[in-house]
Design a protein around this motif. Sequence first.
Motif, PDB file in Angstrom:
ATOM      1  N   TYR A  89       0.835  -1.196   0.000  1.00  0.00           N
ATOM      2  CA  TYR A  89       0.000   0.000   0.000  1.00  0.00           C
ATOM      3  C   TYR A  89       0.874   1.253   0.000  1.00  0.00           C
ATOM      4  N   HIS A  90       0.286   2.356  -0.517  1.00  0.00           N
ATOM      5  CA  HIS A  90       1.018   3.615  -0.660  1.00  0.00           C
ATOM      6  C   HIS A  90       0.431   4.661   0.271  1.00  0.00           C
ATOM      7  N   LYS A  91       1.289   5.295   1.054  1.00  0.00           N
ATOM      8  CA  LYS A  91       0.850   6.334   1.982  1.00  0.00           C
ATOM      9  C   LYS A  91       0.668   7.650   1.234  1.00  0.00           C
ATOM     10  N   THR A  92      -0.332   8.418   1.641  1.00  0.00           N
ATOM     11  CA  THR A  92      -0.579   9.703   0.975  1.00  0.00           C
ATOM     12  C   THR A  92       0.575  10.674   1.191  1.00  0.00           C
ATOM     13  N   ASP A 116      -3.238   6.033  -0.516  1.00  0.00           N
ATOM     14  CA  ASP A 116      -3.753   6.305  -1.864  1.00  0.00           C
ATOM     15  C   ASP A 116      -4.255   5.041  -2.533  1.00  0.00           C
ATOM     16  N   TRP A 117      -3.513   3.954  -2.347  1.00  0.00           N
ATOM     17  CA  TRP A 117      -3.882   2.713  -3.016  1.00  0.00           C
ATOM     18  C   TRP A 117      -3.432   1.496  -2.220  1.00  0.00           C
ATOM     19  N   ASN A 127     -10.162  10.231  -3.117  1.00  0.00           N
ATOM     20  CA  ASN A 127     -10.202  10.980  -1.858  1.00  0.00           C
ATOM     21  C   ASN A 127      -9.534  10.231  -0.713  1.00  0.00           C
ATOM     22  N   ASP A 128      -8.581   9.377  -1.035  1.00  0.00           N
ATOM     23  CA  ASP A 128      -7.789   8.637  -0.049  1.00  0.00           C
ATOM     24  C   ASP A 128      -8.631   7.578   0.678  1.00  0.00           C
ATOM     25  N   LYS A 161      -2.559  12.527  -8.749  1.00  0.00           N
ATOM     26  CA  LYS A 161      -1.755  12.313  -7.544  1.00  0.00           C
ATOM     27  C   LYS A 161      -0.388  11.737  -7.907  1.00  0.00           C
ATOM     28  N   ASP A 162       0.569  11.915  -6.993  1.00  0.00           N
ATOM     29  CA  ASP A 162       1.862  11.250  -7.131  1.00  0.00           C
ATOM     30  C   ASP A 162       1.724   9.865  -6.501  1.00  0.00           C
TER      31      ASP A 162
END
Length: 627
Positions: A227-230, A253-254, A270-271, A334-335
């Motif tokens: 998983y990816h942190k915002t 984010d995902w 929206n996270d 988003k990045d």
Amino acid sequence: MDKNTIIGFVLIAAVLIGFSLWNQPSKEELARQQQTEQLEKKAQAEAQQKKIENEARKTATLQAAMADTSALFHTALNGTEQKVTLRNGKLQLELTSKGAIVEKAVIKGFQDRNNRPDVTLFSGQNQRLSYTLASKDGFTNTADLYFTPSEQTDSTVTFTATAAAGKQLVLKYRLGKDYLLHATLSATGMDGILNPNTNTVDINWQERCAQQEKGFTFENRYATLTYHKTTGGTDYLSETSEKIDEPTEEKTDWVAFKNQFFSAVIIAKNDFQSGALLTSIPQEKGSGYLKHYQAKLKTFFDPTGRQPTELDFYYGPNDFRLLQQVERQSHFGKDLELQRLVYLGWPLFRIINRWFTLYVFDWLTGLNINMGIVLILITLLLKLITYPLVKKSYMSSAKMRVLKPKLDAATREFDKPEDQMKKQQAMMSEYAKYGVSPLSGCLPMLIQMPIWIAMFNFVPNAIQLRGQSFLWISDLSTYDPIIEWNTNLWLLGDHLSLTCILFCVANVLYSMMTMRQQRDQMVGQQAEQMKMMQWMMYFMPVMFFFMFNDYSSGLNFYYFISLFFSAAIMWMLRKTTNDEKLLAILEAHYQEAKDNPQKLKGLAARLQAMQKQQQEMQRQREQLGKK
């Protein structure tokens, strides 16, 4: 093997056995462990029973709602399942109107592990997705609803579930040109039904991650829930241990259900809120599955229907450059750092792979040459880059080798154990006289280690090697067995990999060369101590065999070729080095430094200064002893 070596091995074995016996749990500790295990089993049984009761209550509620014609979503609860297919040149998705979800994902252009065209990422009940919405009277789960498809094309479809007259849940899908599927979830006319105080939707996503490659054990090492942190950066659950409902500490984010070369990813505009519960349970070998994944997520939802919930889904290969392109196609700006699905190692090794290996690999693969040749050319390029350091290291060792007779003569009187400090001082003094640095023989070689480790991370994650043959190797991304059997043997597995055998044999031969070179420059007891070291160096390739037998043939082949070129370079340097001329150069340096000590520079000067300082301290101690 001499007496001292045997004694050393016996002592090591005694220490290991003693340590294991000392670490054995006591009777009280065993009793506590058994009590803990019993409590855990009881808790699991209670949780399972509670789950069964909840499912029974849910089933009863659904049956009642289906029978009640005035109930909310009565029509949707009693619908008929329909199938819808979305497709482009790279992806084919089969969706079902029951729950309005993707039921099957087929990635085109990649053969599966049985050499059939296309890879089925998941199908049927192997992946499930549901949305739970809070209403005034309870909850609505989309998995229970039959949606009606409309506005269907090869790339779009709209699913609608009717709650009552003028009140609907709508899920819209749009497939992009590659591997990205855009989805929106919205409510229409449901202001009086949905809870106005709840602006989130619960997402329950599960998948039984199917085995896609021949080597179960090796592929399982790279199958991770990621998983990816915002705020940036990725994290993942353990590849080997069971993790159930692990909470995230930050917004994400995902979330990706990842195996070695393919992934299913859900991305929120929206996270996803912090506190998401993530599960990864390893599956048994032979089951056809790697992990059981689950993600319990929560993201934005507008009960008034004015703003839809937007999600992107990625079903595709873990290709670094492709993931960068797909990210630019995302609808959220988003990045996302989706390329992090391709693991390139810890920070130092990631930098090497990200800014060197990847560019070289892209350039070579762009030439449309065999991937085995690509690995050979990468190895040659790396050897060319590191050659100055290797040569410097070898020349330092050669200088120490030609000086060995002088070192033997200078240290002959210091063979007693209590004279070891004086012996070291005498050796340092000789090195300083001839301008030789003993450290320069090993430090440059350490620079090559990050490259080896970087390639250890890069090669198993390079999807370009998947299915590519070279010489006897049918697939560079997995092991190349010369013999297989059905029984899984401890440490060994169920096969013998030829490239692993070649790598380990080459490692033994290369160790023999390097140990001989080091032994030629050892003085006195150092040569005796080296005997113990050489047995350890021979033991390491044996350990490597059990470690790398399951690894990809591409990685083992790279290490084999790397060792082959290293041995060839060492042999060439040895043949082109004239010991007599080298000794003459050192003698000339010694005479020059003797006539003009001011010309000593670098380590030689520091060694000489240290030698003089030690001699002065020794002289002062002797004077104090006389007083």
